[in-house]
Design an enzyme around this catalytic site. Structure first.
Site, short mmCIF file in Angstrom:
data_model
loop_
_atom_site.label_atom_id
_atom_site.label_comp_id
_atom_site.label_asym_id
_atom_site.label_seq_id
_atom_site.Cartn_x
_atom_site.Cartn_y
_atom_site.Cartn_z
N HIS A 374 13.07 11.04 -6.38
CA HIS A 374 11.62 11.05 -6.63
C HIS A 374 11.03 9.67 -6.89
O HIS A 374 9.87 9.57 -7.28
CB HIS A 374 11.29 11.92 -7.84
CG HIS A 374 11.59 13.37 -7.66
ND1 HIS A 374 10.66 14.29 -7.24
CD2 HIS A 374 12.73 14.06 -7.86
CE1 HIS A 374 11.21 15.48 -7.20
NE2 HIS A 374 12.48 15.38 -7.57
N LYS A 567 -3.68 11.37 -14.39
CA LYS A 567 -2.24 11.32 -14.11
C LYS A 567 -1.63 10.49 -15.22
O LYS A 567 -2.37 9.91 -16.03
CB LYS A 567 -1.96 10.70 -12.74
CG LYS A 567 -2.68 9.37 -12.49
CD LYS A 567 -2.47 8.86 -11.06
CE LYS A 567 -3.38 9.47 -10.02
NZ LYS A 567 -2.68 10.11 -8.92
N ARG A 568 -0.29 10.43 -15.29
CA ARG A 568 0.31 9.58 -16.31
C ARG A 568 -0.22 8.15 -16.19
O ARG A 568 -0.47 7.66 -15.08
CB ARG A 568 1.84 9.60 -16.19
CG ARG A 568 2.44 10.88 -16.73
CD ARG A 568 2.15 11.08 -18.20
NE ARG A 568 2.90 10.14 -19.00
CZ ARG A 568 4.00 10.44 -19.70
NH1 ARG A 568 4.45 11.68 -19.73
NH2 ARG A 568 4.63 9.51 -20.40
N LYS A 573 0.38 3.04 -10.99
CA LYS A 573 -0.69 3.96 -10.57
C LYS A 573 -2.07 3.30 -10.63
O LYS A 573 -3.06 3.85 -10.16
CB LYS A 573 -0.67 5.22 -11.43
CG LYS A 573 0.61 6.06 -11.27
CD LYS A 573 0.61 7.27 -12.20
CE LYS A 573 1.92 8.02 -12.20
NZ LYS A 573 2.09 8.94 -11.05
N THR A 678 1.06 14.62 -6.31
CA THR A 678 0.77 16.03 -6.00
C THR A 678 -0.64 16.39 -6.44
O THR A 678 -1.22 17.35 -5.93
CB THR A 678 1.79 16.96 -6.68
OG1 THR A 678 2.06 16.48 -8.00
CG2 THR A 678 3.08 17.03 -5.90
N LYS A 682 -4.02 18.83 -5.06
CA LYS A 682 -4.82 19.77 -5.85
C LYS A 682 -6.31 19.50 -5.71
O LYS A 682 -7.11 20.43 -5.57
CB LYS A 682 -4.40 19.69 -7.34
CG LYS A 682 -2.98 20.15 -7.59
CD LYS A 682 -2.45 19.76 -8.95
CE LYS A 682 -0.92 19.88 -8.95
NZ LYS A 682 -0.27 19.24 -10.10
C1 NTF Z 1 7.56 11.48 -9.45
N1 NTF Z 1 8.79 10.81 -9.87
C2 NTF Z 1 6.81 10.55 -8.49
O1 NTF Z 1 6.39 9.40 -9.19
C3 NTF Z 1 5.60 11.27 -7.89
O2 NTF Z 1 5.02 10.47 -6.90
C4 NTF Z 1 6.04 12.59 -7.25
O3 NTF Z 1 4.93 13.31 -6.79
C5 NTF Z 1 6.80 13.42 -8.28
O4 NTF Z 1 7.91 12.68 -8.78
C6 NTF Z 1 7.32 14.71 -7.69
O5 NTF Z 1 8.11 14.46 -6.58
C7 NTF Z 1 9.27 10.85 -11.11
O6 NTF Z 1 8.70 11.39 -12.01
C8 NTF Z 1 10.57 10.13 -11.36
F1 NTF Z 1 11.20 10.66 -12.38
F2 NTF Z 1 11.34 10.15 -10.32
F3 NTF Z 1 10.33 8.87 -11.62
#
Ligand code: NTF
Length: 836
Positions: A374, A567-568, A573, A678, A682
């Site tokens: 991810h 988002k976080r 970001k 994601t 949405k």
């Molecule tokens: C996150 N990864 C990514 O930063 C996002 O872009 C993605 O949509 C989501 O995963 C789901 O696939 C993480 O949280 C991690 F842990 F891999 F850094």
């Protein structure tokens, strides 16, 4: 499988078998019975919380009936199951979802009204189950919904944290973290005190020859902690399939406490041991896209992997099949590297405990696991120090070394000329101290590795796993672009839009086959449809405006353009890019004549998101947003032309109010850093447009909805490396508009400038790693285009409707079908019409 009730007694059983409520009357009876007996409340002290409790328990009864039958059906069918291992499940609220999936929400609404309650008030009593940080955890939750809705025999395995992600409060513009103790009343979980597993830590490894001369390895003398299962039913949408999410809770193995110590007066010590054990599942680590390598985190990972594997193996062994059948019965998906220890753990079970040959065991392991990556960001890739692992999991470290040895020998045979390759691909990094690279172990121990959007899946093949593509060939690597469940993110979050769509498509089938949305395009010129679509968006904005007024006491005009980034909080970001753009807009407004102001589209800039508690830069960005809001929102020169708000404690249930209310949302990561995203999906599914970089799933969203319907800007992933290099080695001039923004901040306009110096210095003096300056001009120019486009409401509406119609691809149902087909080799198991 034996039935426990003997034949002669089954008639009595069947006569009284629990049955789901079907009518409003039966719903009311079930709810009142729970309020009066389970909750011990009466007519005279039933508040909204009790009404929620009664309603939840009434629905829970229904789910349990389907859940029991599903488990029975899956056991009898004896076919392959998938186990989704995730350290995070960001579920949000369960009641609304249960009502919609069961299809009884209207009945419940009328029933509650008879009893004197409003559905919305009852629903909002529930606390979010917030066992996750962000996208990764929410993806796992969407996947559970899709697996059940598509009738796949699937289990989720996770940890039952006593504290989920912290609650965020904003005090004087700063983030303050408050613990989230969410378990005081949770009707959705079933403690299974009879399903326990003893988990070992520390100890030593001993090898000896047994009587037959066979080498035996035992791991012994460790400390034991008990894992207790808590089960959560996961209902599918309009199907009797209700799958299981099993969450493990930790407990001292000796029971409540050590009586020996207790009786000998060491009361404190006996309680300490108990608390130490319970600490393992006490709290979710609040980092998103960051690995901190803490010992307790490694303990969590092993505790959960070992308990889950024990459970999976136990279930397999009941079938009495040969071990080589294991991968035909079991698929295990690793959600990121967090569960990678499951790989050496299964190898340990097969070799040390079941006595299989190393090579036979290893082929079973590889055939069983799939690994989803991810992120490509270095700071998020997990590594564990060898000394720590040696101490905590000595047998696993030895197994990892053996896996590595076999692997490196294979590499050496096949790439004899590339001497450096061995150190590049070794699971063990030769650093001080040595580190175990979990992502490499996950790749080596799995038969498939996937990224989560096309660009991301390409990037992992050319960057972090480049050598592994050489070694294994390209077929081991694949892509499954992320998706979202339309049940929660359209039907539940935006009931009016969902109803409008159903009215045009002739029913709700599209919620199970989202590609049917494309039929909406036929209505893009339908006047009545357009009007209703627009009214719904407006009503959703009114709802959010009210929420903003209630929580922040800021009045925003719903006729303004709502520009949202939730988002976080993370530098990659680039919320800083957004707030700098807002400051630029503020300065522009301040310099405008009255006539110019008249032509400007009023805006509300809405932010929300948590910063990891130790992430100072992210916290500084939150502070800046709040300080800017304070000045801008009270500046009479600006009035309604610009408002800036930061929504406190962004979470799943808040996202359900926020996502339907955007005109524009921001997905503006430095190209190549956001694996997928994601929330972009949405927002578009709910009739908002997006501004974004060419990153993650934005690229595929563009391909689906058309370039004319998205606002893309900024540098491309392929250019990022050169730009970063240039920041250090050639002349690097900051964007002039950005310099003005910095000067304003430095002047103290938004409070003590010293507070924000790190933010500015990171760009001016430290190489601007996230390319804020490089993309700034393109960003503000694109926002001008947005203003212009929004001024033409008719065309804007056409873009929104067209986009919704073309979003069918982004359902998590499609993801799950792809995983099932290309990674798990899994078939659905559809319930018979009698529900069995
Ligand atoms: C996150 N990864 C990514 O930063 C996002 O872009 C993605 O949509 C989501 O995963 C789901 O696939 C993480 O949280 C991690 F842990 F891999 F850094």
């Amino acid at each position: 499988v034996e039935a426990s009730i003997p034949e002669p007694q089954r008639a009595a059983w069947k006569k009284h078998e629990a049955a789901p409520f079907k009518t409003k009357d039966q719903f009311e009876a079930a709810t009142i019975k729970h309020i009066e007996t389970t909750l011990a409340r009466s007519l005279f002290n039933c508040d909204e919380r009790a009404a929620y409790g009664g309603t939840a328990l009434a629905f829970r009864d229904r789910l349990v009936i389907d859940w029991n039958k599903t488990q029975q059906r899956q056991t009898f069918a004896d076919q392959k199951r998938v186990y989704y291992l995730s350290l995070e499940f960001l579920m949000g609220r369960a009641l609304d979802n249960a009502m919609l999936n069961v299809g009884m929400k209207d009945v419940a609404k009328d029933g509650l009204s008879d009893l004197g309650f409003r559905m919305e008030d009852v629903i909002s009593q529930e606390r979010d189950a917030a066992l996750g940080n962000g996208g990764l955890g929410r993806l796992a939750a969407c996947f559970l919904d899709s697996m059940a809705s598509l009738n796949y025999p699937a289990w989720g395995y996770g940890l039952r944290y006593r504290y989920g992600i912290f609650k965020q409060e904003i005090v004087d513009g700063y983030q303050v973290e408050v613990p989230d103790y969410w378990l005081d009343f949770n009707p959705w979980e079933f403690p299974r005190h009879d399903v326990t597993v003893d988990i070992q830590f520390y100890g030593n490894v001993r090898k000896y020859m047994d009587d037959s001369g066979k080498q035996v390895t035992v791991w012994e003398n460790g400390e034991i902690v008990q894992a207790v299962a808590y089960d959560v039913p996961i209902p599918g949408y309009k199907t009797a399939t209700t799958n299981n999410l099993r969450l493990w809770s930790s407990k001292a193995a000796s029971g409540e406490f050590d009586f020996q110590k207790f009786n000998s007066g060491e009361y404190e010590q006996s309680v300490n041991d108990q608390q130490r054990a319970e600490t393992i599942s006490a709290v979710l680590y609040p980092n998103d896209n960051l690995d901190r390598g803490k010992e307790l985190r490694l303990k969590q990972q092993y505790f959960w992997c070992a308990a889950s594997l024990y459970d999976i193996v136990r279930r397999f062994k009941k079938s009495k099949k040969a071990w080589k059948e294991f991968p035909n019965q079991v698929a295990i998906q690793l959600n990121d590297t967090h569960p990678t220890l499951a790989i050496p753990e299964l190898q340990r079970i097969l070799v040390d405990i079941e006595g299989l040959d190393w090579d036979d065991a290893w082929s079973i392991v590889q055939a069983t696991f799939g690994y989803t990556n991810h992120t490509v960001m270095a700071e998020a890739l997990e590594k564990w120090s060898v000394p720590l692992m040696q101490h905590l999991l000595p047998r696993h470290l030895a197994i990892i070394y053996d896996i590595n040895l076999n692997f490196l020998q294979y590499v050496e045979r096949n790439f004899p000329k590339d001497r450096e390759m061995l150190s590049r691909v070794s699971i063990i990094e030769e650093s001080q101290p040595k580190m175990v690279r979990m992502a490499f172990l996950a790749v080596i121990g799995s038969h498939k590795v996937n990224g989560v959007a096309e660009l991301h899946s390409d990037l992992i093949k050319t960057t972090i796993f480049k050598d592994f593509v050489q070694i294994y060939g390209p077929d081991k690597f694949t892509n499954v672009t992320n998706g979202i469940t339309p049940r929660r993110w359209l039907h539940q979050a935006n009931p009016r839009l969902s109803e409008l769509i159903a009215s045009k498509l002739g029913g709700e089938d599209y919620l199970k086959d989202l590609t049917l949305l494309n039929k909406l395009e036929a209505f893009v010129d339908d006047k009545a449809f357009r009007k209703e679509f627009q009214e719904i968006k407006y009503a959703n904005k009114v709802r959010l405006a009210k929420y903003i007024k209630d929580t922040l006491d800021v009045s925003v005009n719903p006729a303004s353009l709502f520009d949202i980034q939730v988002k976080r909080m993370h530098e990659y970001k680039r919320q800083q890019l957004n707030i700098f753009g807002v400051i630029h807009r503020y300065l522009t407004i301040k310099s405008m004549s009255a006539a110019e102001k008249k032509k400007l589209t009023p805006r509300v800039s809405i932010f929300g998101g948590k910063a990891a508690p130790g992430y100072w830069m992210a916290k500084t960005i939150i502070h800046l947003i709040n300080q800017v809001g304070k000045i801008v929102n009270n500046d009479p020169d600006v009035g309604d032309l610009l408002k800036v708000v930061f929504l406190e404690d962004y979470n799943v249930s808040k996202a359900e109010i926020i996502c339907p209310a955007s005109d524009i949302s921001e997905h503006i990561s430095t190209a190549g850093t956001e694996a997928s995203g994601t929330s972009n999906m949405k927002f578009v599914l709910n009739g908002g447009l997006i501004i974004g970089t060419c990153d993650g799933a934005n690229i595929e969203i563009t391909r689906e909805i058309g370039e004319q319907n998205i606002f893309l800007f900024g540098n491309l992933a392929e250019d990022v490396e050169d730009l970063r290099h240039a920041h250090f080695y050639s002349k690097f001039e900051l964007d002039t508009n950005l310099v003005k923004v910095f000067d304003t901040i430095k002047s103290g306009r938004f409070g003590d400038a010293g507070q924000f110096s790190a933010l500015i210095n990171g760009i001016v003096d430290h190489g601007d790693y996230y390319l804020v300056s490089d993309d700034f001009n393109s960003y503000i120019e694109t926002h001008k285009l947005i203003d212009e486009a929004y001024a033409n409401q008719d065309e804007w509406l056409t873009k929104c409707i067209t986009s919704v119609a073309r979003m069918g691809f982004f359902t998590s149902d499609r993801c799950i079908d792809e995983y099932a087909e290309s990674i798990w080799n899994l078939e659905p198991l559809t319930p018979k019409s009698n529900g069995v």
